[in-house]
Design an enzyme around this catalytic site. Structure first.
Site, PDB file in Angstrom:
ATOM      1  N   LYS A  84     119.888 -28.689  33.567  1.00 38.48           N
ATOM      2  CA  LYS A  84     120.329 -27.596  34.450  1.00 38.48           C
ATOM      3  C   LYS A  84     121.860 -27.445  34.510  1.00 38.48           C
ATOM      4  O   LYS A  84     122.365 -26.338  34.640  1.00 38.48           O
ATOM      5  CB  LYS A  84     119.751 -27.771  35.859  1.00 38.48           C
ATOM      6  CG  LYS A  84     118.249 -27.503  35.911  1.00 38.48           C
ATOM      7  CD  LYS A  84     117.712 -27.532  37.326  1.00 38.48           C
ATOM      8  CE  LYS A  84     116.204 -27.298  37.315  1.00 38.48           C
ATOM      9  NZ  LYS A  84     115.621 -27.269  38.670  1.00 38.48           N
ATOM     10  N   ASP A 109     115.720 -21.597  42.144  1.00 35.52           N
ATOM     11  CA  ASP A 109     115.089 -22.649  42.965  1.00 35.52           C
ATOM     12  C   ASP A 109     115.237 -22.348  44.462  1.00 35.52           C
ATOM     13  O   ASP A 109     114.289 -22.542  45.233  1.00 35.52           O
ATOM     14  CB  ASP A 109     115.718 -24.016  42.669  1.00 35.52           C
ATOM     15  CG  ASP A 109     115.259 -24.578  41.330  1.00 35.52           C
ATOM     16  OD1 ASP A 109     114.143 -24.235  40.897  1.00 35.52           O
ATOM     17  OD2 ASP A 109     116.014 -25.367  40.725  1.00 35.52           O
ATOM     18  N   GLY A 168     117.006 -36.611  50.962  1.00 34.35           N
ATOM     19  CA  GLY A 168     117.344 -36.616  49.540  1.00 34.35           C
ATOM     20  C   GLY A 168     118.599 -35.796  49.328  1.00 34.35           C
ATOM     21  O   GLY A 168     118.983 -34.991  50.194  1.00 34.35           O
ATOM     22  N   ARG A 209     119.583 -41.969  50.653  1.00 39.31           N
ATOM     23  CA  ARG A 209     119.688 -43.432  50.702  1.00 39.31           C
ATOM     24  C   ARG A 209     121.083 -43.873  50.255  1.00 39.31           C
ATOM     25  O   ARG A 209     121.566 -44.903  50.678  1.00 39.31           O
ATOM     26  CB  ARG A 209     118.586 -44.099  49.883  1.00 39.31           C
ATOM     27  CG  ARG A 209     118.635 -43.901  48.403  1.00 39.31           C
ATOM     28  CD  ARG A 209     117.541 -44.714  47.726  1.00 39.31           C
ATOM     29  NE  ARG A 209     117.344 -44.278  46.351  1.00 39.31           N
ATOM     30  CZ  ARG A 209     116.407 -44.754  45.574  1.00 39.31           C
ATOM     31  NH1 ARG A 209     115.563 -45.644  46.029  1.00 39.31           N
ATOM     32  NH2 ARG A 209     116.283 -44.327  44.340  1.00 39.31           N
TER      33      ARG A 209
HETATM   34  P1  NAP Z   1     116.734 -35.806  41.735  1.00 33.06           P
HETATM   35  O1  NAP Z   1     117.879 -34.961  41.349  1.00 33.06           O
HETATM   36  O2  NAP Z   1     116.352 -36.976  40.909  1.00 33.06           O
HETATM   37  O3  NAP Z   1     117.013 -36.308  43.252  1.00 33.06           O
HETATM   38  C1  NAP Z   1     116.099 -37.135  43.932  1.00 33.06           C
HETATM   39  C2  NAP Z   1     116.683 -37.539  45.284  1.00 33.06           C
HETATM   40  O4  NAP Z   1     115.738 -38.397  45.925  1.00 33.06           O
HETATM   41  C3  NAP Z   1     117.979 -38.355  45.166  1.00 33.06           C
HETATM   42  O5  NAP Z   1     118.759 -38.121  46.282  1.00 33.06           O
HETATM   43  C4  NAP Z   1     117.437 -39.784  45.147  1.00 33.06           C
HETATM   44  O6  NAP Z   1     118.361 -40.731  45.556  1.00 33.06           O
HETATM   45  C5  NAP Z   1     116.353 -39.667  46.178  1.00 33.06           C
HETATM   46  N1  NAP Z   1     115.381 -40.752  46.049  1.00 33.06           N
HETATM   47  C6  NAP Z   1     114.728 -41.137  44.939  1.00 33.06           C
HETATM   48  N2  NAP Z   1     113.920 -42.179  45.216  1.00 33.06           N
HETATM   49  C7  NAP Z   1     114.120 -42.472  46.532  1.00 33.06           C
HETATM   50  C8  NAP Z   1     113.599 -43.447  47.402  1.00 33.06           C
HETATM   51  N3  NAP Z   1     112.708 -44.361  46.999  1.00 33.06           N
HETATM   52  N4  NAP Z   1     114.011 -43.461  48.688  1.00 33.06           N
HETATM   53  C9  NAP Z   1     114.923 -42.558  49.123  1.00 33.06           C
HETATM   54  N5  NAP Z   1     115.455 -41.601  48.341  1.00 33.06           N
HETATM   55  C10 NAP Z   1     115.055 -41.554  47.067  1.00 33.06           C
HETATM   56  O7  NAP Z   1     115.398 -34.944  41.865  1.00 33.06           O
HETATM   57  P2  NAP Z   1     115.256 -33.403  42.280  1.00 33.06           P
HETATM   58  O8  NAP Z   1     115.275 -32.566  41.072  1.00 33.06           O
HETATM   59  O9  NAP Z   1     116.201 -33.109  43.387  1.00 33.06           O
HETATM   60  O10 NAP Z   1     113.742 -33.376  42.813  1.00 33.06           O
HETATM   61  C11 NAP Z   1     113.391 -34.011  44.019  1.00 33.06           C
HETATM   62  C12 NAP Z   1     111.899 -33.811  44.296  1.00 33.06           C
HETATM   63  O11 NAP Z   1     111.614 -32.434  44.449  1.00 33.06           O
HETATM   64  C13 NAP Z   1     110.998 -34.303  43.153  1.00 33.06           C
HETATM   65  O12 NAP Z   1     109.828 -34.819  43.717  1.00 33.06           O
HETATM   66  C14 NAP Z   1     110.686 -33.034  42.380  1.00 33.06           C
HETATM   67  O13 NAP Z   1     109.458 -33.107  41.696  1.00 33.06           O
HETATM   68  C15 NAP Z   1     110.612 -32.031  43.528  1.00 33.06           C
HETATM   69  N6  NAP Z   1     110.912 -30.638  43.130  1.00 33.06           N
HETATM   70  C16 NAP Z   1     109.976 -29.692  43.408  1.00 33.06           C
HETATM   71  C17 NAP Z   1     110.252 -28.376  43.102  1.00 33.06           C
HETATM   72  C18 NAP Z   1     109.229 -27.325  43.426  1.00 33.06           C
HETATM   73  O14 NAP Z   1     109.331 -26.196  42.937  1.00 33.06           O
HETATM   74  N7  NAP Z   1     108.266 -27.624  44.262  1.00 33.06           N
HETATM   75  C19 NAP Z   1     111.474 -28.016  42.509  1.00 33.06           C
HETATM   76  C20 NAP Z   1     112.414 -29.018  42.249  1.00 33.06           C
HETATM   77  C21 NAP Z   1     112.120 -30.334  42.555  1.00 33.06           C
HETATM   78  P3  NAP Z   1     119.053 -41.720  44.482  1.00 33.06           P
HETATM   79  O15 NAP Z   1     120.058 -40.882  43.758  1.00 33.06           O
HETATM   80  O16 NAP Z   1     119.609 -42.792  45.334  1.00 33.06           O
HETATM   81  O17 NAP Z   1     117.965 -42.198  43.557  1.00 33.06           O
END
Ligand code: NAP
Length: 276
Positions: free
Chosen positions: A69, A105, A129, A154
């Site tokens: 992205k 998004d 998050g 976190r």
């Molecule tokens: P990302 O960039 O990897 O960010 C994930 C976030 O969650 C980071 O802040 C990470 O912190 C935190 N995290 C991960 N494991 C954790 C834990 N065990 N405890 C606390 N915090 C934790 O991912 P993203 O793209 O933002 O996506 C996040 C979620 O949204 C995913 O589940 C994804 O599938 C979902 N999503 C859904 C849609 C939709 O259309 N429904 C669209 C986009 C994303 P750290 O950096 O410390 O690991």
């Protein structure tokens, strides 16, 4: 019968599990367009070169997912204002040898809430998050009139970086979650996602208007089960996925899928997820 042509695709790395073809397939059929939507894996080291080839190709557009992205943002020749603010691109339209970068998004998130009768206007939105998805939804929620955005992560420095970059919001460590009050609570961490079901990013939460989980597999995470037990309105991330795709489809075709096409895409997604 006209042959279907792949003028659109989704790219990421790895990309095998993408649900985007399911959604766009429903939209193309709805409008009886003889186009199809493919899946294209691009390795990070090939991204720039592929973008150059695409500028000269007959492709019309593509979606971008992890990890491209920001690379797509950098590769875009022209950027819409919202994508510029977010600093990431999930939709590109190819026209006249140029790549036009957008991000859908945020609108996907806002429309998913609207579908549940929820508006962020004047509300305090607490997001758990601070990753890529939060970057998009926090900016859109702020633009759409949220009164306050609280970002809890976190790694506090990740939440701090987001708030400082955008110039709004309260940031804190996820550990301090119980200190805060909010109208809308959003899980944007992968905690509770298949195959790690049964987990929640927080042990408990206060009463509020609405609880949203960006996760859609499983349909009802532990986090959402807590909302259900408390009698709080809730939803999973499946409609966000449909609405971000609908916005991308409109960017490419100038056509916005009617409600029946959106419903059809949603039903197909549910079937695809059940088949996994
Ligand atoms: P990302 O960039 O990897 O960010 C994930 C976030 O969650 C980071 O802040 C990470 O912190 C935190 N995290 C991960 N494991 C954790 C834990 N065990 N405890 C606390 N915090 C934790 O991912 P993203 O793209 O933002 O996506 C996040 C979620 O949204 C995913 O589940 C994804 O599938 C979902 N999503 C859904 C849609 C939709 O259309 N429904 C669209 C986009 C994303 P750290 O950096 O410390 O690991």
């Amino acid at each position: 019968m006209k042959k279907l042509t792949d003028k659109y695709f989704v790219t990421g790395h790895p990309i095998g599990h993408s649900l985007s073809p399911v959604i766009h397939g429903a939209f193309f059929e709805h409008f009886n367009l003889k186009e199809s939507y493919a899946v294209k894996d691009i390795a990070p080291e090939d991204f720039e070169n592929e973008m150059e080839l695409l500028r000269k190709s007959d492709k019309k557009g593509f979606n971008i997912t992890i990890p491209h992205k920001i690379s797509a943002f950098n590769a875009s020749d022209v950027l819409e204002d919202y994508a510029k603010n977010v600093g990431a691109v999930n939709t590109v339209k190819i026209e006249g040898g140029k790549l036009y970068g957008y991000n859908t998004d945020g609108i996907g998130f806002i429309k998913a809430l609207e579908k549940c009768g929820i508006s962020v206007e004047g509300k305090t939105v607490c997001i758990l998050g601070a990753g890529g998805a939060v970057n998009s939804i926090a900016v859109k929620a702020h633009m759409t009139g949220a009164k306050q955005i609280i970002i809890l992560a976190r790694r506090i420095e990740q939440a701090e970086a987001l708030c400082k970059k955008h110039g709004f919001g309260i940031f804190d460590s996820l550990e301090n979650f119980s200190k805060y009050d909010y109208d809308i609570l959003v899980n944007a961490t992968p905690v509770g996602m298949h195959p790690n079901e049964g987990k929640s990013p927080v042990g408990d939460f206060k009463n509020c208007e609405f609880v949203y989980d960006l996760i859609y597999n499983p349909f009802k995470t532990e986090f959402l089960k807590m909302a259900e037990n408390k009698g709080i309105k809730f939803d999973n991330g499946l409609w966000m996925l449909v609405f971000q795709a609908a916005a991308a489809f409109e960017i490419w075709t100038s056509l916005y899928p009617a409600e029946e096409a959106l419903d059809e895409a949603y039903i197909r997604l549910v079937k695809a997820l059940e088949g996994r």
